[in-house]
Design a protein around this motif. Structure first.
Motif, PDB file in Angstrom:
ATOM      1  N   ILE A  87       2.050  -1.517  -8.711  1.00  0.00           N
ATOM      2  CA  ILE A  87       0.606  -1.450  -9.272  1.00  0.00           C
ATOM      3  C   ILE A  87      -0.204  -2.637  -8.803  1.00  0.00           C
ATOM      4  CG2 ILE A  87      -0.567  -1.083 -11.403  1.00  0.00           C
ATOM      5  CD1 ILE A  87       1.968   0.165 -12.610  1.00  0.00           C
ATOM      6  N   CYS A  88      -1.195  -2.374  -8.225  1.00  0.00           N
ATOM      7  CA  CYS A  88      -2.115  -3.479  -7.756  1.00  0.00           C
ATOM      8  C   CYS A  88      -3.671  -3.412  -8.320  1.00  0.00           C
ATOM      9  CB  CYS A  88      -2.340  -3.220  -6.268  1.00  0.00           C
ATOM     10  SG  CYS A  88      -0.785  -2.650  -5.387  1.00  0.00           S
ATOM     11  N   GLY A  89      -3.965  -4.641  -8.737  1.00  0.00           N
ATOM     12  CA  GLY A  89      -5.424  -4.935  -8.808  1.00  0.00           C
ATOM     13  C   GLY A  89      -5.568  -5.587 -10.348  1.00  0.00           C
ATOM     14  N   ASP A  90      -6.598  -5.031 -11.087  1.00  0.00           N
ATOM     15  CA  ASP A  90      -6.836  -5.957 -12.334  1.00  0.00           C
ATOM     16  C   ASP A  90      -6.026  -5.671 -13.263  1.00  0.00           C
ATOM     17  OD1 ASP A  90      -8.330  -7.316 -14.250  1.00  0.00           O
ATOM     18  OD2 ASP A  90     -10.381  -6.145 -13.995  1.00  0.00           O
ATOM     19  N   ILE A  91      -4.895  -5.890 -13.246  1.00  0.00           N
ATOM     20  CA  ILE A  91      -3.647  -5.740 -14.341  1.00  0.00           C
ATOM     21  C   ILE A  91      -4.213  -6.218 -15.680  1.00  0.00           C
ATOM     22  CG2 ILE A  91      -1.209  -6.117 -14.708  1.00  0.00           C
ATOM     23  CD1 ILE A  91      -1.823  -4.627 -11.897  1.00  0.00           C
ATOM     24  N   LEU A  92      -4.834  -7.573 -15.658  1.00  0.00           N
ATOM     25  CA  LEU A  92      -5.252  -8.104 -16.822  1.00  0.00           C
ATOM     26  C   LEU A  92      -5.899  -7.234 -17.995  1.00  0.00           C
ATOM     27  CD1 LEU A  92      -5.048 -10.754 -18.772  1.00  0.00           C
ATOM     28  CD2 LEU A  92      -7.210 -11.509 -17.525  1.00  0.00           C
ATOM     29  N   HIS A  93      -6.872  -6.693 -17.218  1.00  0.00           N
ATOM     30  CA  HIS A  93      -7.954  -5.671 -18.158  1.00  0.00           C
ATOM     31  C   HIS A  93      -7.375  -4.150 -18.042  1.00  0.00           C
ATOM     32  CE1 HIS A  93     -10.240  -9.241 -16.848  1.00  0.00           C
ATOM     33  NE2 HIS A  93     -10.439  -9.253 -18.099  1.00  0.00           N
ATOM     34  N   SER A  94      -6.290  -3.854 -17.486  1.00  0.00           N
ATOM     35  CA  SER A  94      -5.999  -2.403 -17.267  1.00  0.00           C
ATOM     36  C   SER A  94      -5.158  -1.911 -18.307  1.00  0.00           C
ATOM     37  CB  SER A  94      -5.467  -2.232 -15.844  1.00  0.00           C
ATOM     38  OG  SER A  94      -5.035  -1.013 -15.770  1.00  0.00           O
ATOM     39  N   ARG A  95      -5.585  -1.038 -19.001  1.00  0.00           N
ATOM     40  CA  ARG A  95      -4.859  -0.094 -19.962  1.00  0.00           C
ATOM     41  C   ARG A  95      -3.866   0.888 -19.250  1.00  0.00           C
ATOM     42  NH1 ARG A  95     -10.365   1.847 -22.347  1.00  0.00           N
ATOM     43  NH2 ARG A  95     -11.143   3.223 -20.773  1.00  0.00           N
TER      44      ARG A  95
ATOM     45  N   HIS B  31     -15.196  -4.855 -13.761  1.00  0.00           N
ATOM     46  CA  HIS B  31     -16.359  -5.993 -13.892  1.00  0.00           C
ATOM     47  C   HIS B  31     -16.848  -5.774 -15.196  1.00  0.00           C
ATOM     48  CE1 HIS B  31     -16.451  -6.478  -9.457  1.00  0.00           C
ATOM     49  NE2 HIS B  31     -16.354  -5.036  -9.355  1.00  0.00           N
ATOM     50  N   GLU B  32     -16.913  -4.796 -15.761  1.00  0.00           N
ATOM     51  CA  GLU B  32     -17.616  -4.854 -17.248  1.00  0.00           C
ATOM     52  C   GLU B  32     -16.690  -5.614 -18.379  1.00  0.00           C
ATOM     53  OE1 GLU B  32     -16.107  -2.429 -15.821  1.00  0.00           O
ATOM     54  OE2 GLU B  32     -14.899  -0.841 -17.332  1.00  0.00           O
ATOM     55  N   ARG B  33     -15.234  -5.941 -17.932  1.00  0.00           N
ATOM     56  CA  ARG B  33     -14.635  -6.436 -18.976  1.00  0.00           C
ATOM     57  C   ARG B  33     -14.588  -8.232 -18.291  1.00  0.00           C
ATOM     58  NH1 ARG B  33     -12.884  -2.139 -21.999  1.00  0.00           N
ATOM     59  NH2 ARG B  33     -12.017  -0.595 -20.711  1.00  0.00           N
ATOM     60  N   HIS B  34     -15.165  -8.443 -17.389  1.00  0.00           N
ATOM     61  CA  HIS B  34     -15.141  -9.610 -17.055  1.00  0.00           C
ATOM     62  C   HIS B  34     -16.337 -10.535 -17.538  1.00  0.00           C
ATOM     63  CE1 HIS B  34     -12.948  -8.460 -13.121  1.00  0.00           C
ATOM     64  NE2 HIS B  34     -12.318  -8.131 -14.106  1.00  0.00           N
ATOM     65  N   ASP B  35     -15.945 -11.918 -17.954  1.00  0.00           N
ATOM     66  CA  ASP B  35     -16.989 -12.886 -18.231  1.00  0.00           C
ATOM     67  C   ASP B  35     -17.824 -13.255 -17.154  1.00  0.00           C
ATOM     68  OD1 ASP B  35     -16.126 -12.514 -20.813  1.00  0.00           O
ATOM     69  OD2 ASP B  35     -14.899 -14.382 -20.546  1.00  0.00           O
ATOM     70  N   GLU B  36     -17.313 -13.619 -15.992  1.00  0.00           N
ATOM     71  CA  GLU B  36     -18.028 -13.832 -14.745  1.00  0.00           C
ATOM     72  C   GLU B  36     -17.802 -12.880 -13.782  1.00  0.00           C
ATOM     73  OE1 GLU B  36     -16.331 -17.848 -13.738  1.00  0.00           O
ATOM     74  OE2 GLU B  36     -16.596 -18.505 -15.621  1.00  0.00           O
ATOM     75  N   GLY B  37     -18.518 -12.748 -12.583  1.00  0.00           N
ATOM     76  CA  GLY B  37     -18.397 -11.865 -11.555  1.00  0.00           C
ATOM     77  C   GLY B  37     -16.939 -12.067 -10.747  1.00  0.00           C
ATOM     78  N   MET B  38     -16.835 -11.067  -9.803  1.00  0.00           N
ATOM     79  CA  MET B  38     -15.504 -11.180  -9.075  1.00  0.00           C
ATOM     80  C   MET B  38     -15.789 -12.319  -8.051  1.00  0.00           C
ATOM     81  SD  MET B  38     -13.791  -8.091  -6.893  1.00  0.00           S
ATOM     82  CE  MET B  38     -14.652  -7.994  -5.466  1.00  0.00           C
ATOM     83  N   SER B  39     -14.755 -13.011  -7.848  1.00  0.00           N
ATOM     84  CA  SER B  39     -14.755 -14.216  -7.214  1.00  0.00           C
ATOM     85  C   SER B  39     -14.566 -14.095  -5.535  1.00  0.00           C
ATOM     86  CB  SER B  39     -14.029 -15.523  -7.431  1.00  0.00           C
ATOM     87  OG  SER B  39     -12.583 -14.772  -7.576  1.00  0.00           O
ATOM     88  N   TYR B  40     -14.358 -12.688  -5.282  1.00  0.00           N
ATOM     89  CA  TYR B  40     -14.152 -12.268  -3.861  1.00  0.00           C
ATOM     90  C   TYR B  40     -15.449 -11.563  -3.584  1.00  0.00           C
ATOM     91  CZ  TYR B  40      -9.270 -13.538  -5.070  1.00  0.00           C
ATOM     92  OH  TYR B  40      -8.265 -14.082  -5.421  1.00  0.00           O
TER      93      TYR B  40
END
Ligand code: CP
Length: 292
Positions: free
Chosen positions: A150-158, A211-220
């Motif tokens: 499972i690849c990607g934004d794991i932190l914010h992913s339900r 992106h909508e759950r990030h405080d800052e924009g993507m750093s990549y």
């Protein structure tokens, strides 16, 4: 099954019953509810697939969908979620499908006498997405004895959390790929380098950068992210012959996956959406007591 809040509450047997019924429904074996039943879909967060496939599932089953538009509802006057749901119970709804940005929003709904189907709670759970993913995997492989990343934004992913809970129970070997900033730190989560495992896995499940759950924009930049963590031709060509690429969508094209690979031979992304309707029909039947 009285309601569906998270994958944690389902046994392996219950998961398999829902999947097998969804596969039967897909083959055309279902009947519409004889008795009139009413379902309201309350979406406090944006949605295309979950909202509309629930609506499609409800219509196919002959259920009556009661429209609920958050932007014109009394939620705008400060009505609590509990009071909105209690109102729908009072006017005669038989079930509520709810998506809400607050994790575990359903803990404030105890005491209601109406089944809740969770359509996604913040970064918590997304059980029907998980069930449709499981159906898609099972339809293809006929087993869960598989290696999955499972690849990607794991932190914010339900979706990641729900799928990990379910796939672990079902016997799959699940690992994660993510930049450090998107890692969900948990003793059971193992992170790997995608290029070290890409030619050994059966399923590559990609996730949207939320992106909508990030405080800052993507750093990549999109290019950098795709090169380090995403699906591109180099990785696609190393996949096993029978491997599949999944994504719950919506997709950030050219970030998690190159646009031209979204409908490639190994991609089942639109199959997942199609299966979402059958899975949700199966869940609605089970909760509302339809014929099976
Ligand atoms: N996969 C998914 O939940 O999509 P939506 O946000 O469009 O419902």
């Amino acid at each position: 099954m009285q309601q569906l809040l998270s994958m944690n509450e389902l046994s392996v047997k219950e998961i398999m019953t829902i999947i097998e019924r969804a596969i039967q429904i897909k083959s055309g074996s279902f009947t519409r509810f004889e008795e009139k039943k009413y379902v309201a879909n309350l979406f406090f967060e944006n949605s295309t697939r979950t909202k509309l496939s629930f609506e499609m599932a409800e219509r196919k089953l002959g259920l009556v969908t009661i429209p609920f538009d958050v932007s014109t509802s009394s939620a705008q006057k400060g009505e609590s979620l509990y009071d909105s749901c209690k109102t729908l119970e009072a006017i005669g709804c038989d079930a509520l499908v709810i998506r809400h940005p607050e994790e575990a929003y359903y803990s404030q709904l105890q005491g209601l006498n109406i089944p809740i189907i969770n359509g996604g709670d913040g970064s918590g759970s997304h059980p029907t997405q998980s069930l449709l993913d499981l159906m898609t995997i099972y339809e293809r492989f006929g087993t869960f004895d598989l290696d999955i990343i499972i690849c990607g934004d794991i932190l914010h992913s339900r979706v990641a959390k729900s799928n990990f809970q379910a796939l672990k129970k079902l016997g799959s070997r699940v690992r994660f790929v993510a930049p450090e900033v998107y890692q969900y730190v948990h003793e059971d989560y193992t992170y790997v380098n995608i290029d070290k495992v890409i030619d050994t896995v059966d399923v590559v499940m990609l996730l949207r950068v939320q992106h909508e759950r990030h405080d800052e924009g993507m750093s990549y930049t999109a290019d950098e992210y795709n090169t380090r963590y995403g699906m591109n031709h180099k990785r696609y060509d190393r996949l096993k012959d029978k491997a599949i690429i999944m994504h719950p969508a919506p997709v950030n094209r050219d970030v998690e996956i190159l646009g031209e690979l979204i409908e490639s031979e190994k991609s089942v992304i639109f199959k997942q959406m199609e299966n979402g309707v059958y899975t949700r029909m199966s869940v609605l039947e089970k909760i509302l007591g339809g014929k099976s």
